[in-house]
Design a protein around this motif. Structure first.
Motif, short mmCIF file in Angstrom:
data_model
loop_
_atom_site.label_atom_id
_atom_site.label_comp_id
_atom_site.label_asym_id
_atom_site.label_seq_id
_atom_site.Cartn_x
_atom_site.Cartn_y
_atom_site.Cartn_z
N VAL C 171 22.26 -2.03 8.31
CA VAL C 171 23.03 -1.90 7.07
C VAL C 171 22.19 -1.26 5.98
O VAL C 171 20.98 -1.48 5.90
N MET C 176 27.26 -3.54 1.77
CA MET C 176 27.47 -3.40 3.21
C MET C 176 26.96 -4.64 3.94
O MET C 176 27.59 -5.12 4.88
N THR C 180 29.12 -7.07 6.26
CA THR C 180 28.77 -7.19 7.68
C THR C 180 28.55 -8.66 8.07
O THR C 180 29.09 -9.13 9.09
N HIS C 236 30.20 1.97 9.77
CA HIS C 236 31.02 0.75 9.66
C HIS C 236 30.39 -0.41 10.42
O HIS C 236 30.98 -0.90 11.38
N TRP C 238 30.25 -3.38 9.82
CA TRP C 238 31.00 -4.64 9.79
C TRP C 238 32.01 -4.73 10.92
O TRP C 238 32.31 -5.82 11.42
#
Lengths: 161, 199, 334
Positions: C171, C176, C180, C236, C238
């Protein structure tokens, strides 16, 4: 004054530990036992903190040195202690703990890791202090630790009689 | 502002030293008891409390560098007093000394006396020896001397911090007067302690 | 985040092999009162295959007499034994001792249900392999036992921690990071609940292999971060955390041996176990972040190999576990 205080603290912790050094069992295996030992044994934790505060006050360079010298030195001292139960002073509490807990090198690794984390956090905390009054607070904390060390010396001497 | 620094440092110390205790609470009961006993001890006697708060008040009156030098001196020298007591050196007239310390410290606060820094530190230091000697030797049996000492020193320091915090009112005129009155009250109660110690 | 923590990871790696050998599934002992002096005993020990079980044996309080002989079966990764005992005056005041626990790395959860509705719960660990029965354990005591089980499970689950470390290395910024970690938490809480409540079940061997694979998966992504490249995972993280979090949740469920828990107790146990896991995980994340900040403040310039160490540790251990666990899975139950 600061140097003298540090000397007092170190001298205190160099004295032989009492035989009733406690044994920490976390139930999570020897590495965690070692971590738990450092964090719950003021005899070990307090001088490490004092050293970290001092190094942090002297700046990042001194902080780095303490960070990379103290845990390995502690570990080596512990190894020597594991081989022969002679009273090498500094990591003595660690030795007595290890002799009882039978967790050997892994326990030492735990102690060294915890020491590394504690010293890194404490030294960086002090390095980051920019306002003068905060730095003074760190020095006051140091003086309190020295006072504790002096009292402990008294307890040890009294216990010896 | 300044007092926050001491409080923060003290808090950091407490938190750091206790951070991991809950995980292994069952082994460490003796240690925690020692710490609490040490923390409690300096607060338990009014004579001690008044003397130590007075040190903080005086420091606040004098301003930097005394404001932090005095609270450093007191615990250090007090530890020396405790050390002397622990190795068994007798100190005659401890109770009288403590009562005298309350009288004198209250007096200097009431007068807002401004001696040279060294003299101020020496005055505080001499009395600190008495306080340390009286306290350091009173460990409840079966408890850890080290954690007792940690709690003891932290409590003492926090009492100074309390004094300094109260002393923050020094910036106002009414506050200055209030501090001096408080000093007078400390001196008066010191007289009572002295009466009790002698009689 | 990239220049983080080589030494810590080295230390993690140092005890990873041992920790992975740790039996994370606790054993379970249940005593259910059926008459005034009689109790039904259920004793479940983790097992592998059809003939290997952990060497743990129950020592019931003195004065217990067996009314029936123990009958044991191997089911789904554990060995379960049932029998009936009688003790005049009930169990309270007696001491239960688990032989073999002191030398092991596992825990034993003990539940005692009395016919009047009271119950008693204890968690025995290698350092105290015995317990004196008091009659009924307080709500607080039971809650603490579950909480502790959760914290222990995550602290000993080096594979879970390593996955979290891999996420931290990927990250980019704080926002973020929060997204996550939240996604990972939500996902594993979800499957932990599903598995514990009995709606779904994941067989242990493939599950462990898949968890190892999730760690291996992060290795190359970390290398991409170093090279300044981008990928779906890096943009992305997460989503990836959520997807793999579902897997890890099933893994956590194996640490909470739900099949023996009384029905009424499952929600509490599930909740507190989960809270314990999150406490351990958040503590780990915070420690890593503080350490990373400390390293920056101390102006440490790591050599190249030290910077690469965390990423390689994640990748190498992920690969090692994947191979090891896949082999175990393919070898199957003997």
């Amino acid at each position: 004054m600061r140097r003298a205080a540090l000397a007092v603290v170190l001298a205190t912790f160099l004295l032989p530990a009492r035989a009733d050094a406690q044994l920490v069992t976390t139930g999570l295996g020897p590495v965690y036992d070692g971590i738990g030992h450092l964090l719950t044994t003021p005899e070990d934790l307090v001088p490490a903190l004092a050293l970290a505060l001092y190094a942090g006050l002297r700046g990042p360079r001194a902080g780095r040195r303490a960070l990379f010298l103290l845990p390995p030195a502690w570990f080596l001292g512990g190894l020597v202690g594991l081989r022969s139960p002679m009273t090498i002073a500094f990591p003595l509490a660690a030795i007595s703990f290890l002799a009882g807990a039978d967790s050997g090198v892994r326990g030492l690794i735990g102690i060294a890791v915890a020491l590394f984390v504690v010293v890194a956090l404490a030294a960086a905390l002090v390095v980051a202090l920019e306002r003068p009054w905060k730095r003074i607070a760190a020095r006051v904390a140091g003086s309190w630790i020295a006072a504790v060390g002096l009292l402990l010396l008294g307890w040890r001497l009294r216990g010896a009689r | 502002m300044r007092s926050r620094s001491f409080a923060q440092a003290a808090l950091a110390l407490i938190v750091l030293s206790l951070a991991a205790t809950p995980a292994c609470a069952h082994v460490e009961r003796g240690q925690a008891a020692g710490f609490l006993a040490g923390l409690h001890h300096p607060i338990s006697g009014l004579d001690h409390v008044l003397a130590m708060v007075s040190v903080g008040l005086w420091g606040a009156q004098l301003g930097p560098p005394a404001v932090w030098l005095l609270p450093v001196t007191f615990p250090m020298v007090m530890a020396i007093g405790g050390f002397i007591g622990l190795i068994g050196v007798p100190l005659p007239g401890v109770e009288v000394g403590i009562a005298l310390s309350a009288i004198l410290l209250g007096f200097v606060v009431a007068r807002e006396a401004r001696p040279p820094l060294g003299l101020a530190a020496a005055l505080v230091g001499i009395f600190a020896i008495f306080h340390g000697h009286a306290h350091g030797t009173e460990l409840p049996p079966g408890q850890s001397g080290l954690t007792y000492s940690i709690g003891f020193v932290i409590a003492t320091g926090l009492l100074h911090v309390t004094g300094i915090t109260i002393g923050l009112v020094h910036r106002w005129r009414a506050g200055r007067i209030a501090i001096r009155v408080a000093g007078g009250l400390v001196a008066a109660s010191g007289l009572v302690f002295l009466w009790r110690a002698v009689a | 985040m990239k220049r983080a923590l080589p030494l810590l990871v080295a230390a993690l790696a140092a005890f990873a092999p041992r920790a992975s050998a740790h039996e994370v599934r606790p054993a379970y002992l249940e005593l259910r009162q059926t008459g005034e002096d009689t109790f039904d005993v259920l004793w479940k020990v983790p097992a592998s295959g059809d003939d290997l079980r952990l060497g743990l044996y129950v020592g019931l309080p003195d004065g217990c007499t067996k009314l029936t002989e123990p009958r044991g079966v191997f089911v789904a990764g554990s060995y379960a034994e049932r029998w009936r005992v009688k003790r005049l005056g009930g169990l309270s005041g007696g001491t239960i001792h688990i032989a073999g626990l002191a030398g092991s790395q596992t825990d034993v959860l003990i539940h005692i249900h009395y016919s009047d509705g009271r119950s008693e719960t204890h968690l025995l660990r290698p350092d105290t392999p015995w317990v004196k029965l008091s009659g009924a354990s307080s709500m607080g005591g039971r809650a603490l036992a579950y909480l502790r089980l959760g914290i222990e499970h995550i602290l000993l689950g080096v594979d879970h921690l390593l996955f979290v470390l891999g996420l931290l290395l990927i990250v980019g910024n704080r926002w973020m990071l929060i997204k996550t970690i939240t996604a990972f938490t939500l996902a594993h809480s979800l499957t932990l609940a599903i598995a514990t409540l009995g709606y779904a079940h994941a067989p242990l061997a493939p599950l462990n292999a898949a968890i190892a694979l999730s760690i291996l998966f992060l290795g190359p992504e970390i290398v991409r971060v170093w090279r300044g490249e981008t990928s779906f995972t890096i943009r992305h993280p997460w989503i990836v955390a959520f997807a793999f979090g579902l897997l890890h949740g099933f893994g956590f469920a194996s640490g909470l041996n739900s099949m023996g828990l009384p029905k009424a107790e499952i929600p509490l146990a599930l909740f507190l176990f989960n809270v314990g896991v999150e406490i351990g995980q958040l503590g780990f994340v915070l420690m890593i972040l503080r350490l990373e900040r400390s390293f920056r403040l101390l102006e440490i310039r790591w050599p190249r190999f030290a910077l690469a160490l965390p990423g390689y540790t994640v990748g190498v251990l992920g690969a090692y576990w994947t191979i090891q666990r896949a082999a175990m899975m393919l070898a199957g139950p003997r």
